[in-house]
Design an enzyme around this catalytic site. Sequence first.
Site, short mmCIF file in Angstrom:
data_model
loop_
_atom_site.label_atom_id
_atom_site.label_comp_id
_atom_site.label_asym_id
_atom_site.label_seq_id
_atom_site.Cartn_x
_atom_site.Cartn_y
_atom_site.Cartn_z
N THR A 74 44.66 42.84 62.76
CA THR A 74 44.98 43.82 63.80
C THR A 74 45.47 43.03 65.02
O THR A 74 45.32 41.80 65.05
CB THR A 74 43.72 44.65 64.16
OG1 THR A 74 42.69 43.74 64.54
CG2 THR A 74 43.24 45.51 62.99
N ASN A 99 43.82 38.25 56.44
CA ASN A 99 43.73 36.87 56.91
C ASN A 99 42.39 36.30 56.46
O ASN A 99 41.42 37.03 56.31
CB ASN A 99 43.80 36.83 58.45
CG ASN A 99 43.73 35.40 58.97
OD1 ASN A 99 44.38 34.50 58.46
ND2 ASN A 99 42.93 35.20 60.01
N MET A 155 49.89 29.40 60.97
CA MET A 155 49.51 28.99 62.33
C MET A 155 50.42 29.57 63.42
O MET A 155 50.67 28.91 64.42
CB MET A 155 49.49 27.46 62.42
CG MET A 155 48.50 26.81 61.47
SD MET A 155 46.82 27.41 61.66
CE MET A 155 46.35 26.54 63.15
N GLY A 165 48.00 24.78 51.87
CA GLY A 165 48.03 25.92 50.95
C GLY A 165 46.97 25.93 49.87
O GLY A 165 47.22 26.39 48.76
N SER A 166 45.74 25.48 50.19
CA SER A 166 44.72 25.55 49.14
C SER A 166 44.28 26.99 48.89
O SER A 166 44.01 27.38 47.75
CB SER A 166 43.54 24.64 49.46
OG SER A 166 42.75 25.16 50.49
N LEU A 188 43.32 38.98 68.04
CA LEU A 188 43.15 37.81 67.18
C LEU A 188 41.76 37.73 66.54
O LEU A 188 40.74 37.83 67.23
CB LEU A 188 43.41 36.53 68.00
CG LEU A 188 43.51 35.23 67.19
CD1 LEU A 188 44.78 35.22 66.36
CD2 LEU A 188 43.46 34.03 68.12
N LEU A 227 51.06 36.38 65.63
CA LEU A 227 52.03 37.44 65.37
C LEU A 227 51.94 38.50 66.48
O LEU A 227 50.86 38.77 67.01
CB LEU A 227 51.76 38.07 64.00
CG LEU A 227 51.98 37.10 62.82
CD1 LEU A 227 51.28 37.60 61.57
CD2 LEU A 227 53.47 36.88 62.57
N HIS A 284 39.55 33.53 57.66
CA HIS A 284 39.15 32.78 58.85
C HIS A 284 37.90 31.97 58.51
O HIS A 284 36.95 32.50 57.91
CB HIS A 284 38.86 33.75 60.01
CG HIS A 284 38.50 33.04 61.27
ND1 HIS A 284 39.45 32.43 62.07
CD2 HIS A 284 37.30 32.81 61.85
CE1 HIS A 284 38.85 31.85 63.09
NE2 HIS A 284 37.55 32.07 62.99
C1 GRF Z 1 41.59 27.53 56.04
O1 GRF Z 1 40.43 26.92 56.49
C2 GRF Z 1 41.65 28.95 56.51
O2 GRF Z 1 40.39 29.54 56.64
C3 GRF Z 1 42.30 28.82 57.86
O3 GRF Z 1 43.24 27.78 57.72
C4 GRF Z 1 42.85 26.92 56.65
C5 GRF Z 1 43.98 26.87 55.69
O4 GRF Z 1 43.75 25.96 54.65
N1 GRF Z 1 42.87 30.08 58.27
P1 GRF Z 1 44.68 25.97 53.39
O5 GRF Z 1 46.12 25.71 53.86
O6 GRF Z 1 44.55 27.28 52.71
O7 GRF Z 1 44.19 24.83 52.53
#
Ligand code: GRF
Length: 221
Positions: free
Chosen positions: A144, A110, A93, A15-16, A147, A96, A112
């Site tokens: 959307t 999202n 992860m 969750g950073s 993926l 959906l 990515h």
């Molecule tokens: C991040 O690299 C994000 O781009 C990807 O998953 C990772 C999640 O990291 N979708 P965090 O849990 O937010 O630290």
Amino acid sequence: MFAKRRVAILISGRGSNMASLIEAAKAPDYPAEIALVVSNIPGAPGLERAAAEGVATAVVDYKAYPEREAFERALNRALTAHGAEILCLAGFMRILTPWFINRWIGRMLNIHPSLLPLFKGLHTHRRALEEGVRIHGCTVHYVTPELDSGPIIAQAAVPVLPSDTENALSARVLRQEHVIYPLALKLVASGKVPLQQGRVEMEADWDERAALVSPQSACAE
Ligand code: GRF
């Protein structure tokens, strides 16, 4: 006083990115408030982090549901119970289904870890190194059904350095993720980048500097 949009963040891990959104939303003039953090994995470290910030948390354990749609219906109930208006996937992860995505279309973002449309899917940093690209980065996009293919809201580019390992590159990208996700949510929550007919509509007075983090500035650290 304007009404802040209520946002739920969906996580599965540390969750950073979630933390960067919570931090940004503390500003009085930020157009969104974090109403809920939901994890599909009990004990995800991000849950504790959110609770320590005084944010409501919930777990919807996907293993407790026999089918994907039952899981998503439970997730949807938790979101509506907290009055969520916008969803931010942040390291969530679970794939959906169109049922869920279409319910939230134009209101679900999202992040990515690549410059989409390059490197959709997993292991983006490893693949960027294997391909030998010189510029890599991250993207915030509307979700959307296909993926990692939704309309793009913001991107940041970072250099790929000759000495890079997967970890070093991933850390450089992550620092920029923490910059562009709060920026993108701000744009969405203030209605400046609506999804219309499958495209992100930018306002005519759009300041392009707002959505670009260049390799030069990413090198500074
Ligand atoms: C991040 O690299 C994000 O781009 C990807 O998953 C990772 C999640 O990291 N979708 P965090 O849990 O937010 O630290």
